[in-house]
Design a protein around this motif. Structure first.
Motif, PDB file in Angstrom:
ATOM      1  N   ARG A   1      31.318  35.455  35.792  1.00 56.25           N
ATOM      2  CA  ARG A   1      31.493  36.479  36.963  1.00 56.25           C
ATOM      3  C   ARG A   1      32.706  37.032  37.590  1.00 56.25           C
ATOM      4  O   ARG A   1      33.439  35.800  37.669  1.00 56.25           O
ATOM      5  N   GLY A   2      33.748  38.368  37.401  1.00 60.22           N
ATOM      6  CA  GLY A   2      34.882  38.509  38.388  1.00 60.22           C
ATOM      7  C   GLY A   2      35.386  39.137  37.521  1.00 60.22           C
ATOM      8  O   GLY A   2      35.749  39.163  36.345  1.00 60.22           O
ATOM      9  N   TYR A   3      36.668  39.295  38.189  1.00 59.94           N
ATOM     10  CA  TYR A   3      37.478  40.373  37.380  1.00 59.94           C
ATOM     11  C   TYR A   3      38.541  39.684  35.672  1.00 59.94           C
ATOM     12  O   TYR A   3      38.578  40.238  34.833  1.00 59.94           O
TER      13      TYR A   3
ATOM     14  N   VAL B   1      41.449  45.767  41.725  1.00 58.00           N
ATOM     15  CA  VAL B   1      40.799  44.843  42.091  1.00 58.00           C
ATOM     16  C   VAL B   1      42.002  44.540  43.836  1.00 58.00           C
ATOM     17  O   VAL B   1      41.023  43.820  44.343  1.00 58.00           O
ATOM     18  N   ALA B   2      43.410  44.173  43.374  1.00 58.50           N
ATOM     19  CA  ALA B   2      44.400  43.818  44.530  1.00 58.50           C
ATOM     20  C   ALA B   2      44.388  45.033  45.569  1.00 58.50           C
ATOM     21  O   ALA B   2      44.673  44.237  46.798  1.00 58.50           O
TER      22      ALA B   2
ATOM     23  N   ILE C   1      37.602  47.243  44.195  1.00 58.73           N
ATOM     24  CA  ILE C   1      36.838  47.235  43.617  1.00 58.73           C
ATOM     25  C   ILE C   1      36.267  46.018  44.371  1.00 58.73           C
ATOM     26  O   ILE C   1      37.844  45.359  43.783  1.00 58.73           O
ATOM     27  N   ASP C   2      35.406  44.941  44.518  1.00 62.59           N
ATOM     28  CA  ASP C   2      35.045  44.145  44.484  1.00 62.59           C
ATOM     29  C   ASP C   2      33.148  43.371  43.173  1.00 62.59           C
ATOM     30  O   ASP C   2      32.836  43.751  44.045  1.00 62.59           O
ATOM     31  N   PHE C   3      34.569  42.449  42.762  1.00 61.64           N
ATOM     32  CA  PHE C   3      33.287  41.563  41.980  1.00 61.64           C
ATOM     33  C   PHE C   3      32.493  41.038  42.855  1.00 61.64           C
ATOM     34  O   PHE C   3      31.054  40.896  41.660  1.00 61.64           O
ATOM     35  N   ASP C   4      32.729  40.381  43.812  1.00 64.43           N
ATOM     36  CA  ASP C   4      31.654  39.421  44.565  1.00 64.43           C
ATOM     37  C   ASP C   4      30.615  40.763  45.587  1.00 64.43           C
ATOM     38  O   ASP C   4      29.533  40.287  45.589  1.00 64.43           O
TER      39      ASP C   4
END
Length: 214
Positions: free
Chosen positions: A39-41, A106-107, A111-114
């Motif tokens: 999961r994640g960027y 993301v930075a 968007i926040d993948f959590d």
């Protein structure tokens, strides 16, 4: 949390109860293995790096990026890296734009993948706002990295082909038709997609070894 083998088996059993063609194919080829991604960027960045190149080439580019930008490829570092440096890692101009768009989203916290929206369509909309991330890539991420069990990548060519074969259709269904055909399989459409890939690959393997087609 990705779909576990146990969850996948339960969903496919439910599908077999709904659709006799799936039940028959399940007896022939068995259950597919789980498909799991982190999961994640980084998973989406790897997707961008790997577009239209071999696995070996993608791994080489990734290693150069980490050597030149830093281990883990922090989004802030990728966003700040000049084009010349990114090009030196082997990224094309298009992929540089895609990688930078992802890193900037993301930075900046766009968007926040959590904390992606719980609604699948809302999550897909957020992800497809990133350059280079289309609906298919977003759906694959949600299915494999988050284990969202009802995601249905109807635009996938192999899924379309295999749904057509399983249901005995005269030709490959369109994306819209593939979505319509699977409506009754909810909430197990993610497992249906994984089973469709499994069935498609089994047919391809049988054809390569000159066995009787499944």
């Amino acid at each position: 949390m990705s779909l576990s083998a146990e969850q996948l088996h339960r969903s496919i059993d439910a599908l077999a109860g709904m659709e006799p063609a799936i039940a028959r194919m399940l007896e022939t080829i068995g259950y597919p293995p789980p498909r799991i991604r982190d999961r994640g960027y980084q998973t989406l960045l790897r997707t961008i790096v790997g577009q239209q190149v071999s696995v070996a080439a993608a791994n080489a580019i990734w290693a150069k990026m980490e050597a030149m930008i830093g281990a883990g490829l922090a989004p802030e570092a990728v966003a700040a890296a000049p084009d010349e440096l990114l090009r030196a890692t082997g990224l094309s101009r298009q992929k540089i734009a895609y990688a930078r768009s992802l890193a900037e989203h993301v930075a900046s916290g766009t968007i926040d993948f959590d904390r992606l929206p719980a609604d699948d369509e809302e999550a897909i909309a957020q992800m497809t706002a990133i350059k280079g991330i289309g609906r298919w890539s977003a759906e694959i991420y949600l299915l494999f990295a988050e284990g969202r069990g009802d995601v249905w990548p109807a635009g996938d060519l192999a899924v379309q082909i295999e749904v057509g074969r399983l249901l005995g259709l005269p030709e490959r269904p369109s994306e819209r038709e593939t979505r319509r055909l699977a409506q009754g399989w909810s909430p197990h459409r993610g497992a249906a997609a994984i089973f469709a890939w499994h069935s498609y690959n089994a047919r391809a393997s049988a054809a390569k070894t000159d066995k009787t087609p499944l």
